[in-house]
Write a protein that holds these residues in place. Structure first.
Motif, PDB file in Angstrom:
ATOM      1  N   VAL A  37      20.879  59.567 114.444  1.00 54.07           N
ATOM      2  CA  VAL A  37      19.554  59.711 115.042  1.00 54.07           C
ATOM      3  C   VAL A  37      18.969  61.001 114.480  1.00 54.07           C
ATOM      4  CG1 VAL A  37      18.209  59.882 117.172  1.00 54.07           C
ATOM      5  CG2 VAL A  37      20.290  58.499 117.123  1.00 54.07           C
ATOM      6  N   TYR A  38      18.153  60.859 113.451  1.00 51.60           N
ATOM      7  CA  TYR A  38      17.653  62.007 112.686  1.00 51.60           C
ATOM      8  C   TYR A  38      16.340  62.478 113.293  1.00 51.60           C
ATOM      9  CZ  TYR A  38      15.611  64.445 108.636  1.00 51.60           C
ATOM     10  OH  TYR A  38      15.014  65.370 107.815  1.00 51.60           O
ATOM     11  N   LEU A  39      16.342  63.707 113.847  1.00 51.39           N
ATOM     12  CA  LEU A  39      15.157  64.293 114.470  1.00 51.39           C
ATOM     13  C   LEU A  39      14.746  65.519 113.659  1.00 51.39           C
ATOM     14  CD1 LEU A  39      16.346  64.078 118.189  1.00 51.39           C
ATOM     15  CD2 LEU A  39      14.915  62.454 116.949  1.00 51.39           C
ATOM     16  N   PHE A  40      13.609  65.430 113.022  1.00 53.93           N
ATOM     17  CA  PHE A  40      13.196  66.461 112.076  1.00 53.93           C
ATOM     18  C   PHE A  40      12.008  67.237 112.630  1.00 53.93           C
ATOM     19  CE2 PHE A  40      11.712  62.239 111.229  1.00 53.93           C
ATOM     20  CZ  PHE A  40      10.332  62.366 111.139  1.00 53.93           C
ATOM     21  N   LYS A  41      11.674  68.332 111.959  1.00 50.16           N
ATOM     22  CA  LYS A  41      10.519  69.171 112.300  1.00 50.16           C
ATOM     23  C   LYS A  41      10.595  69.702 113.735  1.00 50.16           C
ATOM     24  CE  LYS A  41       7.317  66.924 109.067  1.00 50.16           C
ATOM     25  NZ  LYS A  41       6.022  66.226 108.885  1.00 50.16           N
ATOM     26  N   ASP A  42      11.771  70.039 114.181  1.00 49.48           N
ATOM     27  CA  ASP A  42      11.932  70.615 115.519  1.00 49.48           C
ATOM     28  C   ASP A  42      12.991  71.710 115.438  1.00 49.48           C
ATOM     29  OD1 ASP A  42      12.282  71.293 118.149  1.00 49.48           O
ATOM     30  OD2 ASP A  42      12.275  69.235 118.886  1.00 49.48           O
ATOM     31  N   PRO A  43      12.566  73.000 115.434  1.00 50.67           N
ATOM     32  CA  PRO A  43      13.523  74.104 115.284  1.00 50.67           C
ATOM     33  C   PRO A  43      14.500  74.221 116.456  1.00 50.67           C
ATOM     34  CG  PRO A  43      11.329  74.939 115.816  1.00 50.67           C
ATOM     35  CD  PRO A  43      11.179  73.487 115.528  1.00 50.67           C
ATOM     36  N   ALA A  44      14.193  73.594 117.578  1.00 49.34           N
ATOM     37  CA  ALA A  44      15.075  73.693 118.741  1.00 49.34           C
ATOM     38  C   ALA A  44      16.265  72.747 118.647  1.00 49.34           C
ATOM     39  CB  ALA A  44      14.287  73.382 120.020  1.00 49.34           C
ATOM     40  N   ILE A  45      16.243  71.859 117.662  1.00 45.52           N
ATOM     41  CA  ILE A  45      17.317  70.872 117.544  1.00 45.52           C
ATOM     42  C   ILE A  45      18.301  71.316 116.476  1.00 45.52           C
ATOM     43  CG2 ILE A  45      17.847  68.473 116.926  1.00 45.52           C
ATOM     44  CD1 ILE A  45      15.204  67.660 118.128  1.00 45.52           C
ATOM     45  N   GLY A  46      19.582  71.350 116.831  1.00 43.31           N
ATOM     46  CA  GLY A  46      20.623  71.748 115.897  1.00 43.31           C
ATOM     47  C   GLY A  46      20.967  70.628 114.935  1.00 43.31           C
ATOM     48  N   ARG A  47      21.724  70.966 113.896  1.00 41.97           N
ATOM     49  CA  ARG A  47      22.078  69.964 112.885  1.00 41.97           C
ATOM     50  C   ARG A  47      22.864  68.820 113.519  1.00 41.97           C
ATOM     51  NH1 ARG A  47      21.282  70.809 107.774  1.00 41.97           N
ATOM     52  NH2 ARG A  47      23.060  69.538 107.130  1.00 41.97           N
ATOM     53  N   ARG A  48      23.796  69.150 114.377  1.00 41.16           N
ATOM     54  CA  ARG A  48      24.447  68.138 115.221  1.00 41.16           C
ATOM     55  C   ARG A  48      24.273  68.602 116.656  1.00 41.16           C
ATOM     56  NH1 ARG A  48      30.118  65.480 113.062  1.00 41.16           N
ATOM     57  NH2 ARG A  48      29.216  64.209 111.391  1.00 41.16           N
ATOM     58  N   HIS A  49      23.253  68.075 117.284  1.00 40.69           N
ATOM     59  CA  HIS A  49      22.833  68.587 118.581  1.00 40.69           C
ATOM     60  C   HIS A  49      23.605  67.940 119.726  1.00 40.69           C
ATOM     61  CE1 HIS A  49      19.460  70.562 120.895  1.00 40.69           C
ATOM     62  NE2 HIS A  49      20.033  69.821 121.827  1.00 40.69           N
ATOM     63  N   ALA A  50      23.792  66.616 119.621  1.00 41.36           N
ATOM     64  CA  ALA A  50      24.465  65.872 120.692  1.00 41.36           C
ATOM     65  C   ALA A  50      25.115  64.647 120.080  1.00 41.36           C
ATOM     66  CB  ALA A  50      23.471  65.472 121.784  1.00 41.36           C
ATOM     67  N   ALA A  51      25.956  63.987 120.879  1.00 43.80           N
ATOM     68  CA  ALA A  51      26.641  62.785 120.410  1.00 43.80           C
ATOM     69  C   ALA A  51      26.773  61.795 121.553  1.00 43.80           C
ATOM     70  CB  ALA A  51      28.013  63.128 119.842  1.00 43.80           C
ATOM     71  N   VAL A  52      26.597  60.520 121.228  1.00 41.86           N
ATOM     72  CA  VAL A  52      26.831  59.450 122.201  1.00 41.86           C
ATOM     73  C   VAL A  52      28.111  58.735 121.789  1.00 41.86           C
ATOM     74  CG1 VAL A  52      25.945  57.351 123.271  1.00 41.86           C
ATOM     75  CG2 VAL A  52      24.362  59.165 122.601  1.00 41.86           C
ATOM     76  N   HIS A  53      29.085  58.696 122.702  1.00 45.48           N
ATOM     77  CA  HIS A  53      30.384  58.082 122.427  1.00 45.48           C
ATOM     78  C   HIS A  53      30.495  56.743 123.141  1.00 45.48           C
ATOM     79  CE1 HIS A  53      31.724  61.970 120.815  1.00 45.48           C
ATOM     80  NE2 HIS A  53      31.232  62.536 121.915  1.00 45.48           N
ATOM     81  N   VAL A  54      30.984  55.731 122.419  1.00 45.50           N
ATOM     82  CA  VAL A  54      31.320  54.467 123.071  1.00 45.50           C
ATOM     83  C   VAL A  54      32.713  54.630 123.672  1.00 45.50           C
ATOM     84  CG1 VAL A  54      31.703  52.001 122.766  1.00 45.50           C
ATOM     85  CG2 VAL A  54      29.939  53.151 121.428  1.00 45.50           C
ATOM     86  N   VAL A  55      32.807  54.493 124.971  1.00 46.10           N
ATOM     87  CA  VAL A  55      34.069  54.669 125.681  1.00 46.10           C
ATOM     88  C   VAL A  55      34.337  53.413 126.511  1.00 46.10           C
ATOM     89  CG1 VAL A  55      33.861  57.186 125.786  1.00 46.10           C
ATOM     90  CG2 VAL A  55      32.867  55.798 127.614  1.00 46.10           C
ATOM     91  N   PRO A  56      35.577  53.210 126.947  1.00 47.64           N
ATOM     92  CA  PRO A  56      35.862  52.045 127.779  1.00 47.64           C
ATOM     93  C   PRO A  56      34.931  51.989 128.995  1.00 47.64           C
ATOM     94  CG  PRO A  56      37.906  53.071 127.081  1.00 47.64           C
ATOM     95  CD  PRO A  56      36.799  53.994 126.657  1.00 47.64           C
ATOM     96  N   GLY A  57      34.188  50.909 129.102  1.00 46.10           N
ATOM     97  CA  GLY A  57      33.318  50.720 130.260  1.00 46.10           C
ATOM     98  C   GLY A  57      31.930  51.283 130.122  1.00 46.10           C
ATOM     99  N   GLY A  58      31.555  51.880 128.959  1.00 44.77           N
ATOM    100  CA  GLY A  58      30.200  52.414 128.861  1.00 44.77           C
ATOM    101  C   GLY A  58      29.995  53.392 127.724  1.00 44.77           C
ATOM    102  N   PHE A  59      29.104  54.366 127.955  1.00 47.72           N
ATOM    103  CA  PHE A  59      28.709  55.328 126.932  1.00 47.72           C
ATOM    104  C   PHE A  59      28.670  56.723 127.547  1.00 47.72           C
ATOM    105  CE2 PHE A  59      26.952  51.263 125.859  1.00 47.72           C
ATOM    106  CZ  PHE A  59      27.046  51.163 124.471  1.00 47.72           C
ATOM    107  N   ASP A  60      29.206  57.707 126.814  1.00 49.93           N
ATOM    108  CA  ASP A  60      29.162  59.107 127.234  1.00 49.93           C
ATOM    109  C   ASP A  60      28.235  59.886 126.308  1.00 49.93           C
ATOM    110  OD1 ASP A  60      30.951  58.603 129.217  1.00 49.93           O
ATOM    111  OD2 ASP A  60      32.556  59.892 128.453  1.00 49.93           O
ATOM    112  N   LEU A  61      27.467  60.821 126.888  1.00 49.18           N
ATOM    113  CA  LEU A  61      26.646  61.744 126.102  1.00 49.18           C
ATOM    114  C   LEU A  61      27.303  63.112 126.125  1.00 49.18           C
ATOM    115  CD1 LEU A  61      23.941  62.422 124.595  1.00 49.18           C
ATOM    116  CD2 LEU A  61      23.041  63.079 126.832  1.00 49.18           C
ATOM    117  N   GLU A  62      27.492  63.713 124.944  1.00 48.00           N
ATOM    118  CA  GLU A  62      28.126  65.032 124.844  1.00 48.00           C
ATOM    119  C   GLU A  62      27.166  66.015 124.186  1.00 48.00           C
ATOM    120  OE1 GLU A  62      32.045  67.196 122.837  1.00 48.00           O
ATOM    121  OE2 GLU A  62      31.452  65.178 122.223  1.00 48.00           O
TER     122      GLU A  62
END
Length: 427
Positions: free
Chosen positions: A360-385
């Motif tokens: 999920v490439y988000l450009f032109k935003d200095p507040a966003i880091g190169r790897r800002h967050a991650a969504v993991h597929v886990v048993p039973g759903g999705f986790d946001l880290e």
């Protein structure tokens, strides 16, 4: 009034209470700086803030790029004239040469019998020779060569057959490889180009072109045998049920290789199956159109054009439709530069950030880091880290480190806001 001087000792500066207070103020400032404007809007305000674009409709975008790929594939094929002479054509050419040569021999017999004079005989022979030469028929030259014996002529004709077969095989491999490469390239770059991700477009395009070329070449080695086994004919204008079914399966097999690049890159079985199904559907329908269009128009070039365009267009549209049906979880951008864009969560880990290598490439935003967050597929759903680079990651207005996502959750990274949706599982 004289103010009393405030004295701060070194011990006060290094006090744990001071450090705790500073950390508390820093966290508060950080939270205030990155609180989502979307979360404070009502439904009407949020709707007016969202930018909508037809390019963010997956079905339309994939169909458009597929159509462009089909147009390029057809144009390139016609430009370099990848229309090899098939066996039925050069057998017809041989029969025509034999007919003309028999006519020459008949003229000679009439001259020898005194029925016609030498001038008329020579004129008729010249007309037959000119007709054969204008058709570019090499067999007539062989038959007319008086220096060769009948056995030598037969050997030369067989050699000419073999020469045609070799040229036809090479042209067929190039044609299928070129069609596969151009359509696969166009479809593979669609999503990253819409996301303004040039790095992703180059990677996807390179892999897509390579797999499309490889698939086209592999298919060329067996697809004509499959076509014949199913009752198909090399005569494009022959319109029968068997011909239509054979063409449909033939082009369906070719189409299966067009949309597998994203699945291969993701190493994701579901994405791979979506690509296979979409590509097969496009090839199937394009193949069904081939014989009827050729019969109705009497124009083989037009039938090739329509079939190739249909393969690209329908393969792209079908892939978009199948993706929407098969998706389990997805993020939709509700505020930001790409508002309206949907990201399907296929991967075990989907990275969000300002790096072009993020999914999920988000450009032109200095507040966003190169790897800002991650969504993991886990048993039973999705986790946001939340990842350590960039500002905070918010879910429903609260900063998180790692949290289980629920349908309807609003996620904020920098100035971009998403809603998370998950397909309801059957009880």
């Amino acid at each position: 009034m004289v103010r009393e001087k405030l004295t701060v000792s070194w011990e006060d500066v290094n006090s744990p209470d001071v450090d705790a207070r500073l950390r508390e103020q820093e966290a508060k400032s950080r939270e205030e700086a990155f609180t989502s404007p979307a979360l404070s809007m009502n439904a009407h305000q949020l709707k007016t803030q969202q930018r909508t674009s037809i390019w963010y409709n997956t079905v339309f975008a994939m169909a458009f790029f597929g159509c462009m790929g089909g147009l390029l594939a057809w144009g390139a094929g016609e430009l370099i004239q990848l229309k090899p002479m098939v066996r039925t054509q050069y057998l017809a050419q041989l029969a025509d040469a034999q007919e003309k040569w028999e006519a020459v021999e008949a003229v000679q017999r009439r001259f020898e019998a005194g029925i016609i004079d030498r001038i008329r005989a020579q004129a008729e022979v010249n007309l037959l020779q000119q007709s054969a030469e204008s058709d570019g028929n090499p067999y007539f030259t062989i038959l007319a060569d008086k220096s060769m014996s009948p056995d030598q002529k037969r050997q030369r004709i067989e050699k000419q057959h073999a020469n045609y077969d070799t040229k036809a095989f090479i042209a067929k491999v190039l044609a299928y490889g070129l069609i596969g490469m151009l359509i696969a390239l166009s479809l593979s770059v669609a999503e990253p180009l819409i996301d303004h991700n040039r790095h992703g477009a180059m990677v996807n395009g390179a892999v897509g072109a390579m797999l499309g070329l490889f698939g086209g070449v592999v298919v060329s080695l067996f697809v004509d045998r499959l076509h014949a086994a199913l009752g198909g004919s090399e005569n494009a204008e022959l319109n029968t049920v068997k011909q239509s079914v054979a063409n449909a399966i033939k082009y369906g097999v070719i189409g299966s290789f067009l949309l597998i690049a994203p699945g291969v890159l993701m190493r994701n079985g579901r994405k791979l199956m979506v690509g296979l199904a979409g590509g097969f559907a496009g090839g199937l329908i394009g193949g069904l159109l081939f014989a009827p269009v050729a019969k109705m128009t009497g124009n083989a070039m037009l039938s090739r054009a329509i079939a190739t365009l249909a393969i690209g267009l329908i393969a792209g549209a079908a892939t978009g439709l199948i993706e929407n049906v098969a998706k389990a979880g997805w993020l939709k951008v509700i505020q930001g530069f790409i508002a309206g864009k949907q990201f399907i969560l296929y991967r075990a880990t989907t990275y969000i950030g300002s790096s072009p290598e993020c999914h999920v490439y988000l450009f032109k935003d200095p507040a966003i880091g190169r790897r800002h967050a991650a969504v993991h597929v886990v048993p039973g759903g999705f986790d946001l880290e939340d990842l350590p680079l960039g500002g905070a990651t918010f879910v429903n207005g609260k900063p998180v480190s790692r949290v289980r996502l629920r349908t309807g959750d609003q996620i904020q990274v920098g100035s971009t806001a998403f809603t998370f949706q998950e397909k309801v599982k059957a009880a």
